[in-house]
Scaffold this motif. Structure first.
Motif, mmCIF file in Angstrom:
data_model
loop_
_atom_site.group_PDB
_atom_site.id
_atom_site.type_symbol
_atom_site.label_atom_id
_atom_site.label_comp_id
_atom_site.label_asym_id
_atom_site.label_seq_id
_atom_site.Cartn_x
_atom_site.Cartn_y
_atom_site.Cartn_z
ATOM 1 N N THR A 92 -1.113 -47.936 -37.129
ATOM 2 C CA THR A 92 -0.508 -46.771 -37.536
ATOM 3 C C THR A 92 -1.406 -45.725 -38.298
ATOM 4 O O THR A 92 -2.630 -46.024 -38.821
ATOM 5 C CB THR A 92 0.739 -46.989 -38.470
ATOM 6 N N PRO A 93 -1.062 -44.495 -38.532
ATOM 7 C CA PRO A 93 -1.844 -43.350 -39.208
ATOM 8 C C PRO A 93 -2.138 -43.916 -40.655
ATOM 9 O O PRO A 93 -2.914 -43.769 -41.092
ATOM 10 C CB PRO A 93 -0.998 -42.285 -39.024
ATOM 11 N N ALA A 94 -0.866 -44.628 -41.337
ATOM 12 C CA ALA A 94 -0.927 -45.098 -42.584
ATOM 13 C C ALA A 94 -2.305 -46.151 -42.954
ATOM 14 O O ALA A 94 -2.932 -46.184 -43.742
ATOM 15 C CB ALA A 94 0.151 -45.669 -43.022
ATOM 16 N N ASP A 95 -2.349 -47.007 -41.720
ATOM 17 C CA ASP A 95 -3.347 -47.947 -41.689
ATOM 18 C C ASP A 95 -4.763 -47.277 -41.433
ATOM 19 O O ASP A 95 -5.848 -47.640 -42.186
ATOM 20 C CB ASP A 95 -3.206 -48.947 -40.567
ATOM 21 N N LEU A 96 -4.970 -46.095 -40.789
ATOM 22 C CA LEU A 96 -5.981 -45.420 -40.664
ATOM 23 C C LEU A 96 -6.471 -45.055 -41.836
ATOM 24 O O LEU A 96 -7.859 -44.852 -42.274
ATOM 25 C CB LEU A 96 -6.065 -44.524 -39.545
ATOM 26 N N ARG A 97 -5.509 -44.451 -42.785
ATOM 27 C CA ARG A 97 -6.017 -43.768 -44.085
ATOM 28 C C ARG A 97 -6.549 -44.940 -44.873
ATOM 29 O O ARG A 97 -7.377 -44.876 -45.856
ATOM 30 C CB ARG A 97 -4.607 -43.064 -44.894
#
Length: 646
Positions: A78-83
């Motif tokens: 997810t984008p949260a994981d990418l952050r």
């Protein structure tokens, strides 16, 4: 190596996982967020079978790669994981092709269009391909020479979620495995070993503070120049009392109220344990699967938006994991139902515990009551567990001096001398912000009877600007903005009602949305000629092009970019909204529970919308002037709180 084997190895914290393939022509792969979804990694990266470096289990003390590779692949669920990968950008090798794969993104997230900044890497760009893949994205950037893969990853994040909201102060060093969740989205991190030392940066220490995720038996920190904050792994048994700062922060950029549904139709979901983590289920359906550490992502939140709430009953969890799950759900505005004996968990913090204690499951059947509960929970969770307040607390505990939170300048214009006292009273109620009021008097003087007394009796810091009646409204607004000193400018109207958290909630919405202009919905309207209050159905917690003019809060930078208000007599609010959009800014509309619009005869307003128009479509109505619970008796001043920054 198959991902299942890699995942099992990562649980043993094997440092060999960080081995980098260092010959040109090779492919390096790093992944995050797939521990509970191992099969998903194979589906979204069919062209690269591995081996994978598991970045969310990586040790920051491992040396960064020294040799470039032909291709670097970073896969995030997810984008949260990418952050969470951003602080570990130094572990991504230089490459001539950088591929970033996001398996799934929430509906509100923008496309991953890179924002290059001043990096010289993009001058070498030869080809860029961005493709929608199922519910996610794939970005492939090819360069004429090797470039830092971590920089490319960061610039893709900036384009997708905004680049000006990562934490700036203090500059942090991270040490210890599983440290990536402590500084999400921040590429300015210094990675170091648990034993030190911290590398120098431009003839200065490499960071202001080191956070180490270590077991109790870890060696003492050797560098007396740099303070250290030690944290045990989240699943470890606590050695001492619990408190909120022991939890990794909630990343408010991705776990927040965006996408909240006022009319959620699903039942109350349930948190349960499962092999290798936790699940949130609704009947026989598994809505969300969480890892053993309990981190919540933006995609998880999106999948829970139809649930009226989440019940956390009788779930056994290791260490602080349950508190982390509850804090994440609350920060997203999802009502949480806890057993009475779990509400007082000191790891949640007093403010969030109080908000949880007020949750009544029976009231979740009312859309209005449920939203009031949601707003109270999200406020408490984001104020206590958000990344920005978490790091301010850690830094202050370590003895570091930090700047104050940015102040707000309230722009208040009135051509009605009889409304001055009322309007100032509404601003006196505001709490949780550092504010000043710039009062524009349109066609009368501050020395007139009633006006002078109202200003003198106010506890606010007030600057008065007078203008003749013939000066256009927009011009007067620009005059008062010119003498304002705040980082944010908030426009309010002289005859509307504002709840005590109006300004604080706007600042909170600006923080988690990153929008240059935020405002509320004109959801509640008091129709004075017929003595009736109506509630209109307006979508909130979303990016939009329209907010109520009396609730706009805009960054000083964007206000100056568009040149302020147009110097005209009417429609100045709508003109500012159009100017912000034309300048590439984003507009966000938060909830409308802090605001009641007063509607008199249309000829008395610059917005000529007749009273009858409000009766054509409404959700609820009440006889007389009606306030929801969050307005807290808007007719009298409220002695609010402001906690002075250390």
């Amino acid at each position: 190596m198959p991902f299942a084997m890699l995942a099992r190895a990562s649980e043993r914290r094997n440092p060999a996982l960080l081995e980098v393939v260092g010959t040109m022509g090779a492919t390096w792969g790093g992944c995050l967020g797939f521990g509970s979804h191992p099969a998903l990694l194979d589906r979204v990266c069919e062209d690269f079978p591995g081996p994978w470096t598991v970045l969310d289990g990586a040790d920051p003390g491992q040396p960064p790669p020294r040799e470039a590779v032909e291709r670097a692949v970073v896969a995030a669920r997810t984008p949260a994981d990418l952050r969470r990968a951003a602080p570990f950008g130094a572990l991504v090798p230089d490459a001539t092709q950088v591929c970033v794969v996001i398996a799934e993104a929430p509906p509100w997230a923008a496309q991953p269009l890179p924002v290059a900044g001043q990096s010289p890497a993009w001058h070498l760009l030869a080809d860029l391909r961005i493709a929608r893949r199922r519910r996610g994205w794939r970005v492939e950037a090819t360069f004429s020479a090797p470039v830092p893969g971590g920089e490319v990853l960061t610039h893709i994040l900036y384009g997708m979620l905004g680049g000006r909201r990562h934490l700036a102060q203090p500059v942090v060093g991270l040490a210890g495995e599983s440290a990536c969740g402590w500084r999400p989205g921040d590429p300015n991190v210094t990675l170091t070993a648990v034993e030190g030392p911290v590398t120098e940066r431009r003839d200065a220490p490499g960071c202001d503070l080191v956070l180490r995720v270590v077991e109790r038996s870890a060696r003492p920190w050797p560098d007396a120049r740099i303070p250290v904050a030690d944290r045990a792994p989240l699943t470890a048994v606590l050695d001492g009392p619990a408190y909120p700062d022991l939890l990794p922060p909630v990343d408010e950029t991705v776990v927040n109220p965006i996408g909240f549904r006022q009319n959620a139709k699903g039942p109350v979901a349930t948190l349960t344990g499962r092999a290798g983590g936790y699940s949130i289920t609704s009947g026989l359906d598994e809505l969300v699967r969480l890892s053993p550490e309990g981190e919540l992502t933006d995609v998880d939140v999106a999948r829970l938006r139809d649930a009226v709430g989440v019940a956390v009953h009788g779930v056994e969890a290791d260490g602080l994991v349950r508190a982390r799950i509850v804090a994440g759900l609350a920060a997203a505005g999802i009502p949480v139902i806890l057993n009475a004996d779990r509400i007082a968990d000191p790891a949640l913090g007093a403010e969030l515990s109080d908000a949880l204690a007020a949750v009544d499951e029976e009231q979740l059947g009312s859309e209005l009551r449920r939203e009031e509960i949601s707003v109270r929970l999200r406020r408490a969770a984001l104020r206590t567990h958000g990344a920005i307040p978490r790091w301010r607390n850690i830094a202050v505990s370590a003895g570091l001096a930090l700047p104050h939170e940015p102040p707000v300048s309230v722009l208040l214009c009135t051509c009605r001398k009889d409304m001055v006292a009322f309007a100032l009273e509404q601003m006196e109620r505001q709490r949780g912000v550092r504010a000043e009021v710039i009062l524009g008097l349109h066609g009368f003087s501050a020395r007139e009877a009633g006006v002078q007394g109202a200003i003198a009796d106010s506890s606010l810091r007030i600057t008065v600007v007078e203008a003749a009646a013939g000066v256009p409204f927009g011009e007067l607004l620009n005059r008062i903005a010119a003498v304002a000193s705040g980082s944010f400018l908030a426009k309010v109207d002289d005859d509307d009602w504002y709840g005590p958290d109006h300004l604080a909630d706007l600042l909170l919405a600006q923080r988690y949305s990153g929008a240059e202009l935020v405002g509320s919905a004109a959801e509640f309207v008091y129709l004075e000629p017929i003595n009736t209050t109506v509630r209109r159905r307006l979508g909130t917690e979303r990016f939009t092009s329209l907010v109520a003019g009396g609730t706009m809060l805009v960054t000083r930078e964007m206000f100056e970019t568009v040149g302020g208000f147009r110097p005209i007599a009417k429609t100045v609010d709508g003109q500012l909204l159009e100017s912000v959009e034309a300048a590439g800014g984003r507009i966000y509309r938060t909830h409308g529970l802090n605001y009641v619009l007063r509607r008199r005869q249309s000829r008395t307003h610059t917005w000529r919308h007749p009273v009858q128009a409000f009766l054509k479509s409404y959700q609820e109505q009440w006889r007389g002037l009606h306030f929801n619970q969050l307005m807290e008796s808007a007719s009298t001043p409220h002695v609010g709180y402001w906690r002075q920054e250390p």
